[in-house]
Design a protein around this motif. Structure first.
Motif, PDB file in Angstrom:
ATOM      1  N   ASN A  70       0.940  -1.317  -0.070  1.00  0.00           N
ATOM      2  CA  ASN A  70       0.002  -0.054  -0.061  1.00  0.00           C
ATOM      3  C   ASN A  70       0.906   1.416   0.041  1.00  0.00           C
ATOM      4  OD1 ASN A  70      -2.220  -1.566   0.075  1.00  0.00           O
ATOM      5  ND2 ASN A  70      -2.822  -1.440   2.206  1.00  0.00           N
ATOM      6  N   LEU A 128       1.678   1.874  -3.585  1.00  0.00           N
ATOM      7  CA  LEU A 128       0.577   2.188  -4.364  1.00  0.00           C
ATOM      8  C   LEU A 128       0.222   3.589  -4.014  1.00  0.00           C
ATOM      9  CD1 LEU A 128      -1.807  -1.038  -3.650  1.00  0.00           C
ATOM     10  CD2 LEU A 128      -0.859  -0.253  -6.022  1.00  0.00           C
ATOM     11  N   ASP A 129       0.596   4.330  -2.812  1.00  0.00           N
ATOM     12  CA  ASP A 129       0.150   5.321  -2.432  1.00  0.00           C
ATOM     13  C   ASP A 129       1.143   6.236  -3.154  1.00  0.00           C
ATOM     14  OD1 ASP A 129      -0.996   7.446  -1.141  1.00  0.00           O
ATOM     15  OD2 ASP A 129       0.314   7.352   0.473  1.00  0.00           O
ATOM     16  N   ASN A 137       0.349   6.327  -6.892  1.00  0.00           N
ATOM     17  CA  ASN A 137      -0.845   7.323  -7.099  1.00  0.00           C
ATOM     18  C   ASN A 137      -0.956   8.545  -7.204  1.00  0.00           C
ATOM     19  OD1 ASN A 137      -4.052   7.561  -7.114  1.00  0.00           O
ATOM     20  ND2 ASN A 137      -3.659   8.415  -5.086  1.00  0.00           N
ATOM     21  N   ASN A 138       0.142   9.047  -6.562  1.00  0.00           N
ATOM     22  CA  ASN A 138       0.509  10.585  -6.637  1.00  0.00           C
ATOM     23  C   ASN A 138       1.205  10.934  -7.822  1.00  0.00           C
ATOM     24  OD1 ASN A 138      -0.327  11.080  -3.888  1.00  0.00           O
ATOM     25  ND2 ASN A 138       1.763  10.392  -3.013  1.00  0.00           N
ATOM     26  N   ASP A 181      -3.844   9.268 -15.151  1.00  0.00           N
ATOM     27  CA  ASP A 181      -5.253   8.670 -15.595  1.00  0.00           C
ATOM     28  C   ASP A 181      -4.664   7.087 -15.819  1.00  0.00           C
ATOM     29  OD1 ASP A 181      -4.767   8.253 -18.688  1.00  0.00           O
ATOM     30  OD2 ASP A 181      -4.139  10.431 -18.272  1.00  0.00           O
ATOM     31  N   CYS A 198      -1.304   3.650 -16.390  1.00  0.00           N
ATOM     32  CA  CYS A 198      -0.781   2.577 -15.350  1.00  0.00           C
ATOM     33  C   CYS A 198      -1.348   1.301 -15.301  1.00  0.00           C
ATOM     34  CB  CYS A 198      -1.362   3.280 -14.140  1.00  0.00           C
ATOM     35  SG  CYS A 198      -0.613   2.390 -12.509  1.00  0.00           S
ATOM     36  N   LYS A 222      -9.282   4.351   0.477  1.00  0.00           N
ATOM     37  CA  LYS A 222      -7.959   5.223   0.085  1.00  0.00           C
ATOM     38  C   LYS A 222      -8.015   5.767  -1.048  1.00  0.00           C
ATOM     39  CE  LYS A 222      -5.566   3.109   3.918  1.00  0.00           C
ATOM     40  NZ  LYS A 222      -6.867   2.590   4.592  1.00  0.00           N
ATOM     41  N   GLU A 223      -7.030   6.812  -1.124  1.00  0.00           N
ATOM     42  CA  GLU A 223      -6.902   7.406  -2.591  1.00  0.00           C
ATOM     43  C   GLU A 223      -6.599   6.696  -3.513  1.00  0.00           C
ATOM     44  OE1 GLU A 223      -4.869  11.521  -2.469  1.00  0.00           O
ATOM     45  OE2 GLU A 223      -5.875  12.026  -0.689  1.00  0.00           O
ATOM     46  N   TYR A 224      -5.582   5.811  -3.151  1.00  0.00           N
ATOM     47  CA  TYR A 224      -5.025   4.847  -4.058  1.00  0.00           C
ATOM     48  C   TYR A 224      -5.715   3.815  -4.790  1.00  0.00           C
ATOM     49  CZ  TYR A 224      -3.794   2.343   0.026  1.00  0.00           C
ATOM     50  OH  TYR A 224      -3.686   1.909   1.501  1.00  0.00           O
ATOM     51  N   ARG A 237      -8.209   4.113  -6.546  1.00  0.00           N
ATOM     52  CA  ARG A 237      -8.624   4.133  -7.771  1.00  0.00           C
ATOM     53  C   ARG A 237      -7.578   3.553  -8.693  1.00  0.00           C
ATOM     54  NH1 ARG A 237      -5.681   8.551 -10.881  1.00  0.00           N
ATOM     55  NH2 ARG A 237      -3.974   8.977  -9.692  1.00  0.00           N
ATOM     56  N   LEU A 238      -6.570   3.202  -8.319  1.00  0.00           N
ATOM     57  CA  LEU A 238      -5.634   2.319  -9.152  1.00  0.00           C
ATOM     58  C   LEU A 238      -6.135   0.952  -9.296  1.00  0.00           C
ATOM     59  CD1 LEU A 238      -1.981   3.167  -7.916  1.00  0.00           C
ATOM     60  CD2 LEU A 238      -3.168   4.319  -9.627  1.00  0.00           C
TER      61      LEU A 238
END
Ligand SMILES: Nc1nc2c(ncn2[C@@H]2O[C@H](COP(=O)(O)OP(=O)(O)O)[C@@H](O)[C@H]2O)c(=O)[nH]1
Ligand SMILES: [Mg+2]
Length: 227
Positions: A152, A155-156, A159-160, A164, A168, A197-199, A201-202
């Protein structure tokens, strides 16, 4: 007093027999309910990856070398060598051709577990690549909370850097080793683990839970990402 009371209760013979019949049935039902089956390969909705240069990142032992060798058409040979993941491996850049497309796979190194190393490395690595492919072992992710935490963190970072979905792809390898309950989906299990979590979306697009040693899965992966 209590003992005396219990002793005086008499149970009709047929009821005792009924109870005995139910015990093995209940045990069987409980065992069936918890039975695990091998997870199957699946993916979220996908988009073609757009760009020229690809950076491959991932957890140690997640199948980066396997994946890169597959791209170079050496998957089978590589597998026979019985190579195990190492944290010292480096890989050379090479050109990957598929259909009429050419991609530059950038060189890189497998870096160890220390988080303070990873952030600058990931940021620098992602800076000059169009596309990022990240791998982790989905069986370990599901079953091992430490491994999940380490994944994670990465991934974080990714994500930053990723704008789009067409930039990825996330590959959850070793799906063939994961055990799930019948009717469950490994993709849904992972998505639930990152809920909020923000990530997260990945893992909604271009997320594949695949077996990288399977030619069928590898062909599907290349088709969905590149062709
Ligand atoms: N069963 C199974 N084995 C895999 C899968 N992906 C990679 N492997 C094996 O796992 C081991 C570690 O993979 P490797 O590519 O060396 O990991 P790396 O450290 O990320 O480069 C190798 O023996 C691979 O053949 C997979 O999806 N399923
Ligand atoms: Mg490797």
């Amino acid at each position: 007093m209590v003992e005396l009371l219990l002793d005086t209760i008499t149970v009709p013979a047929f009821q005792q027999q009924e109870a005995w019949i139910w015990i093995p049935i209940l045990i069987a039902v409980a065992a069936l309910g918890g039975a695990l089956i091998a997870a199957f390969s699946e993916e979220t909705k996908t988009t073609k990856l757009i760009g020229k240069s690809i950076g491959v990142l991932g957890m140690i032992g997640s199948g980066k070398t396997q994946f890169l060798k597959n791209l170079q058409g050496e998957g089978k040979k590589y597998q026979l060598e019985g190579y195990q993941g190492t944290n010292k491996a480096e890989y050379q850049k090479f050109t990957f051709k598929i259909g009429d497309k050419h991609y530059e796979i950038k060189d890189g190194i497998d870096i160890g577990g220390e988080t303070y190393n990873i952030k600058p490395y990931y940021e620098k690595f992602l800076e000059n690549k169009d596309i990022c492919i990240f791998l982790f072992d989905v069986q370990k992710y599901k079953d091992n909370s430490e491994y999940r935490k380490d994944t994670n963190v990465r991934l974080d970072f990714i994500n930053n850097h990723v704008k789009d979905a067409s930039k990825c792809a996330i590959i959850g390898s070793h799906v063939d080793k994961a055990k799930i309950e019948e009717g469950q989906s490994i993709i849904t299990i992972v998505q639930k683990l990152v809920e909020g979590k923000e990530y997260a979306r990945l893992l909604n697009t271009n997320f594949f839970a695949y077996n990288l040693t399977s030619e069928e899965d590898m062909n599907k992966l290349l088709n969905k990402l590149f062709l």
